[in-house]
Design a protein around this motif. Structure first.
Motif, mmCIF file in Angstrom:
data_model
loop_
_atom_site.group_PDB
_atom_site.id
_atom_site.type_symbol
_atom_site.label_atom_id
_atom_site.label_comp_id
_atom_site.label_asym_id
_atom_site.label_seq_id
_atom_site.Cartn_x
_atom_site.Cartn_y
_atom_site.Cartn_z
ATOM 1 N N GLU A 109 -34.792 61.229 17.316
ATOM 2 C CA GLU A 109 -35.486 61.937 16.233
ATOM 3 C C GLU A 109 -35.616 63.421 16.575
ATOM 4 N N ARG A 110 -35.229 64.226 15.617
ATOM 5 C CA ARG A 110 -35.442 65.671 15.707
ATOM 6 C C ARG A 110 -36.436 66.023 14.618
ATOM 7 N N LYS A 111 -37.591 66.554 15.038
ATOM 8 C CA LYS A 111 -38.653 66.875 14.083
ATOM 9 C C LYS A 111 -38.413 68.248 13.473
ATOM 10 N N SER A 112 -38.740 68.345 12.213
ATOM 11 C CA SER A 112 -38.624 69.615 11.504
ATOM 12 C C SER A 112 -39.728 70.554 11.991
ATOM 13 N N PRO A 113 -39.397 71.817 12.168
ATOM 14 C CA PRO A 113 -40.456 72.738 12.597
ATOM 15 C C PRO A 113 -41.511 72.879 11.511
ATOM 16 N N GLU A 114 -42.755 72.896 11.949
ATOM 17 C CA GLU A 114 -43.850 73.023 10.987
ATOM 18 C C GLU A 114 -44.120 74.505 10.759
ATOM 19 N N ILE A 115 -43.477 75.025 9.726
ATOM 20 C CA ILE A 115 -43.617 76.438 9.386
ATOM 21 C C ILE A 115 -44.270 76.501 8.009
ATOM 22 N N THR A 116 -45.429 77.120 7.955
ATOM 23 C CA THR A 116 -46.122 77.222 6.675
ATOM 24 C C THR A 116 -45.978 78.630 6.128
ATOM 25 N N GLY A 117 -45.815 78.701 4.837
ATOM 26 C CA GLY A 117 -45.735 79.995 4.166
ATOM 27 C C GLY A 117 -44.391 80.686 4.277
ATOM 28 N N ALA A 118 -43.396 80.024 4.859
ATOM 29 C CA ALA A 118 -42.081 80.651 5.009
ATOM 30 C C ALA A 118 -41.246 80.395 3.768
ATOM 31 N N GLN A 119 -40.392 81.334 3.452
ATOM 32 C CA GLN A 119 -39.428 81.157 2.373
ATOM 33 C C GLN A 119 -38.076 80.931 3.031
ATOM 34 N N TRP A 120 -37.581 79.694 2.938
ATOM 35 C CA TRP A 120 -36.323 79.349 3.582
ATOM 36 C C TRP A 120 -35.171 80.063 2.893
ATOM 37 N N LEU A 121 -34.321 80.702 3.668
ATOM 38 C CA LEU A 121 -33.116 81.332 3.136
ATOM 39 C C LEU A 121 -31.930 80.396 3.266
ATOM 40 N N THR A 122 -31.898 79.666 4.346
ATOM 41 C CA THR A 122 -30.929 78.585 4.516
ATOM 42 C C THR A 122 -31.567 77.561 5.445
ATOM 43 N N HIS A 123 -31.218 76.323 5.251
ATOM 44 C CA HIS A 123 -31.824 75.225 6.030
ATOM 45 C C HIS A 123 -30.704 74.232 6.331
ATOM 46 N N GLU A 124 -29.878 74.517 7.354
ATOM 47 C CA GLU A 124 -28.687 73.724 7.651
ATOM 48 C C GLU A 124 -28.862 72.734 8.791
ATOM 49 N N ARG A 125 -29.813 72.986 9.667
ATOM 50 C CA ARG A 125 -29.986 72.089 10.812
ATOM 51 C C ARG A 125 -30.623 70.789 10.355
ATOM 52 N N PRO A 126 -29.992 69.664 10.675
ATOM 53 C CA PRO A 126 -30.531 68.380 10.226
ATOM 54 C C PRO A 126 -31.756 67.969 11.039
#
Length: 147
Positions: A67-84
């Motif tokens: 399992e790879r957990k998603s980083p808990e980033i609040t308030g960010a506007q994702w520009l690209t999200h390619e890492r599974p």
């Protein structure tokens, strides 16, 4: 109405489709080779907590889950999200010539290494030929080792 033709648009779509793989393969690429009397499997698992890695062998099927957990980033506007992220699994069917009870696993620098030994019964071996006395079938003669 005139339509502009862009030959690269179709090529880009084909390339994007080719690069999109199933999540388990994209997240867990594998190198596999034989080194003498053992097989080595290397799985890339960057960013995976080693405690989340689960390896099972059932009826000659080796299953790796991580399992790879998603980083808990609040308030960010994702520009690209390619890492599974999430739970990934990969299965290998092992042949009869490996020692399933001696498989070893090690996780170093984001790489899971499995060492799968060749079973003793599958290793090549020499059979010594003994000189002795015996009768050749049908000849009625006895051969001695002094002949």
């Amino acid at each position: 109405m005139v339509r502009r033709y862009d030959p690269f648009r179709q090529m880009e779509a084909i390339f994007d489709d080719a690069m999109r793989q199933g999540p388990s393969r994209a997240a867990m690429p594998l190198d596999l080779y034989r080194d003498g009397e053992k097989f080595i499997a290397l799985f890339d698992l960057p960013g995976v907590d080693p405690a989340s890695v689960d390896i099972d062998i059932e009826d000659r099927t080796l299953t790796i889950r991580a399992e790879r957990k998603s980083p808990e980033i609040t308030g960010a506007q994702w520009l690209t999200h390619e890492r599974p992220f999430g739970t990934f699994a990969r299965q290998l069917t092992l042949g009869n010539g490996v020692a399933l009870d001696q498989v070893e696993a090690e996780y170093v620098d984001g790489v899971l290494k499995l060492v799968i030994p060749v079973a003793e019964e599958a290793k090549p071996r020499k059979i010594a030929v003994q000189r002795g006395t015996r009768q050749i079938e049908g000849s009625g003669e006895i051969l001695n080792q002094d002949d």
